[in-house]
Design an enzyme around this catalytic site. Structure first.
Site, short mmCIF file in Angstrom:
data_model
loop_
_atom_site.label_atom_id
_atom_site.label_comp_id
_atom_site.label_asym_id
_atom_site.label_seq_id
_atom_site.Cartn_x
_atom_site.Cartn_y
_atom_site.Cartn_z
N ALA A 107 53.01 -69.85 -56.36
CA ALA A 107 51.99 -70.41 -57.25
C ALA A 107 51.04 -71.28 -56.43
O ALA A 107 51.36 -71.67 -55.29
CB ALA A 107 52.66 -71.24 -58.34
N CYS A 120 54.98 -72.37 -49.81
CA CYS A 120 53.89 -71.77 -49.02
C CYS A 120 53.32 -72.78 -48.03
O CYS A 120 53.03 -72.42 -46.88
CB CYS A 120 52.80 -71.24 -49.96
SG CYS A 120 53.32 -69.72 -50.81
N GLN A 159 50.19 -74.31 -56.21
CA GLN A 159 50.69 -75.55 -55.60
C GLN A 159 52.04 -75.36 -54.92
O GLN A 159 52.80 -76.32 -54.77
CB GLN A 159 50.76 -76.66 -56.66
CG GLN A 159 49.41 -77.20 -57.05
CD GLN A 159 48.63 -77.77 -55.85
OE1 GLN A 159 49.21 -78.37 -54.96
NE2 GLN A 159 47.33 -77.56 -55.83
N SER A 160 52.34 -74.16 -54.48
CA SER A 160 53.64 -73.88 -53.86
C SER A 160 53.91 -74.77 -52.65
O SER A 160 53.17 -74.75 -51.66
CB SER A 160 53.67 -72.41 -53.43
OG SER A 160 54.79 -72.17 -52.60
N ASN A 161 54.99 -75.52 -52.73
CA ASN A 161 55.45 -76.30 -51.57
C ASN A 161 56.04 -75.38 -50.51
O ASN A 161 55.97 -75.65 -49.32
CB ASN A 161 56.52 -77.31 -52.01
CG ASN A 161 56.00 -78.24 -53.07
OD1 ASN A 161 55.05 -78.98 -52.85
ND2 ASN A 161 56.61 -78.18 -54.26
#
Ligand SMILES: *Cc1c(COP(=O)(O)O)cnc(C)c1O
Length: 331
Positions: A71, A77, A73-75
């Protein structure tokens, strides 16, 4: 247990700290926190532990670039982009809007939250709709493969058996810290953290309970996902352990309006952690798990004599996302 190849870049062991001012608000139980928000890679978080094993697997496969997805705001990624940078690998991230109804950003929209950091870290971003995430991810991977770039695919949340191994070893680390805790409570989503901890608890003789608070899945779906991944992770480690849904302790009572939809109970939990302990939670994962923990404390779910450890998995960069920054002022 087989010793898996691992690259060492996380700041470990992460500390365990007491939360006395938070604990005093509830039934008198001792509350602890394990600081995996401070694993050291580009603002830290639980994905750093997984990436030590994922990057080693990528190297063993001769990978020359990384591909992953999440998503907006993926941490996961963000930490993947940082690990890629650190080992000189180009990184492509397939991202999609967090919740239904959100639009894709335009090419000139300034990034926010984790997206700022993805840009600083030099990741290439491919935007898609959530409904098309699997096919877009496959296409991106195939294209890089066809171009001879030797991509290595890291699944959503880094939750392959190699990724989950990061949390098997995290349990070994925790046991060596000789902290007595009856419960470990943490957010569970793609299941790698939960699966790894469950396997690690079994292998290293943790006698307490490993309770994942579901962030986005119903109880049966999460339990099956975690059980299957736990069995596969044990296989990878050369351990003959089998897990079924009944072996996975989880609670899915705090899903609210769904993934990334922060509600008043999460804001309350985030404020309490911040104002009573100086700890920053995140609006998607740890906020939800902490809201669950606080509700369980209020319900009298834990015995007064028990010690509960909240395993902080990170995520604070999302506090600076446009979608979430107004939460700081209350709802
Ligand atoms: C990814 C993430 C989780 C969930 O971990 P899984 O292994 O995907 O279940 C929890 N907290 C934060 C901050 C995360 O980024």
């Amino acid at each position: 247990m087989i010793n898996l190849p691992r690259l060492k870049f996380a700041h470990l062991p992460t500390p365990v700290e007491a939360m006395p001012r938070l604990g005093a608000l509830f039934g008198g139980q001792k509350l602890l926190v394990k600081r995996d928000d401070e694993t050291g890679l580009a603002l830290g978080g639980n994905k750093t532990r997984k990436l030590e094993f994922l990057l080693a697997e990528a190297q063993a496969n001769g990978a020359r670039c990384l591909v992953s997805a999440g998503a907006a705001q993926s941490n996961h990624c963000r930490q993947t982009a940082a690990a890629a940078a650190r080992y000189g690998l180009p990184c492509t991230l397939v991202l999609y809007p967090t919740s239904p109804g959100e639009t894709l950003p335009g090419p000139h929209d300034p990034p926010d939250g984790n997206l700022v950091l993805d840009a600083w870290l030099g990741a290439d971003i491919v935007w898609t709709e959530r409904a098309h995430r699997d096919e877009t991810l496959k296409q991106v991977f195939q294209q890089q493969w066809d171009e001879g770039k030797r991509p290595y695919m890291i699944p959503y949340g880094g939750s392959s058996p190699a990724g989950a191994a990061g949390y098997v070893y995290a349990m070994q680390e925790f046991m060596a810290q000789t902290v007595q805790a009856d419960w470990i409570v943490f957010p569970s989503s793609s299941g790698g953290t939960h699966a790894g901890m469950t396997v690690g608890a079994r292998l290293f003789g943790y006698r307490g309970k490993v309770l994942g608070i579901s962030v986005d899945e119903s109880l049966p779906v999460l339990q099956k996902r975690v059980a299957d991944l736990a069995s596969e992770t044990a296989d990878l480690l050369g351990e003959k352990l089998r897990f079924t849904a009944d072996d996975i302790l989880a609670n899915a009572d705090y899903l609210g309006d769904g993934y990334g939809m922060t509600s008043a109970s999460e804001v309350e939990a985030m404020r309490l952690f911040a104002r009573r302990e100086g700890l920053l939670l995140d609006p998607v994962y740890t906020g939800r798990a902490a809201a669950g923990l606080i509700d369980l404390l209020r319900q009298g779910f834990f015995k007064p004599s028990e010690t509960i450890l909240f395993w902080h998995t990170g995520g604070a960069p999302a506090l600076f996302a446009d979608k979430y920054k107004r939460l700081a002022l209350g709802l």
